[in-house]
Design an enzyme around this catalytic site. Structure first.
Site: not given
Length: 250
Positions: A153, A157
């Site tokens: 993640y 991002k």
């Protein structure tokens, strides 16, 4: 009515921050295409907007499917004649430490966040370039700075921040602004799931998040929606290539 009669597409807007953003833009006059992989959630958000006097259509699809994304963008054009705003919000988590992280966990997160934003932006920019106008907002996260148990993640991002900067460079000459929003602790189903993964009571989890904030509270979806509204309005016409951290001043 800061986005009156603009046409906005928000991916992952069936629930949480995406739904709040779709509703907020509709309140400010935008015609909204609600996208989510869950058809029921997409229809619910669109119904909330329409029942409140706004204008919205639901178009559920998987944004990691290029053909489906082509159809999604075309739906906005067919329904409303153009596309002014794209918000790449759709996201998933598959949290785990590196020695437990599976290849599928890695690929799923990369595909939704990065490939999905790429497909949607590539299809949308064709119409924006032709119109010499457009606003694209990508969703990053404070996890881009690093977060234990979120290797996939955090990487995705962080990648979206580079994606944002580069897209701003390429599309600026066509009067298209590209920015990113990086939320901190926002009270959503996703953060609730994170607490469950960690085996922590959600109220205690929120209390910890509030302690980290200079404002003494965690964020709400509307806090992020308001930031997006600013970035897609003409009030931000001289801002592009930026990542706005909305995290309570941690």
């Amino acid at each position: 009515m800061r986005v009156k009669d603009k046409v906005a597409l928000i991916t992952g807007s069936g629930r949480g921050i995406g739904a709040a953003t779709a509703i907020r833009l509709a309140e400010e006059g935008a015609k909204v295409v609600v996208n989510d992989i869950n058809a029921e959630h997409a229809e619910q958000t669109a119904a909330l907007i329409n029942n409140s006097g706004g204008t919205a259509v639901a178009h559920p699809c998987d944004i990691t499917d290029k053909a489906a994304v082509t159809g999604l963008i075309q739906r906005a054009i067919d329904e409303f004649g153009r596309l002014d705003i794209l918000v790449n919000n759709a996201g998933v988590t598959r949290d785990n430490l590196i020695h437990k992280l599976s290849e599928d966990d890695w690929d799923t997160v990369m595909n939704v966040h990065l490939k999905g934003a790429f497909y949607c932006s590539q299809a949308a920019q064709q119409h924006m370039v032709a119109a010499r106008y457009g606003k694209i907002v990508n969703f990053s996260s404070t996890s881009a700075l690093g977060n234990r148990g979120q290797l996939n993640y955090a990487t995705a991002k962080a990648g979206l921040q580079g994606f944002t900067k580069t897209l701003a460079i390429e599309l600026g000459k066509f009067n298209i602004n590209v920015n990113a929003v990086a939320p901190g602790f926002i009270e959503t189903d996703m953060t609730r799931a994170t607490a469950e993964r960690m085996g922590v009571d959600f109220e205690q989890f929120k209390a910890y998040g509030a302690q980290q904030s200079l404002l003494g509270r965690v964020g709400q979806p509307i806090d992020i929606a308001n930031a997006v509204l600013f970035l897609v309005s003409d009030e931000s016409s001289f801002i592009t290539g930026q990542t706005l951290y909305v995290r309570g001043g941690i």
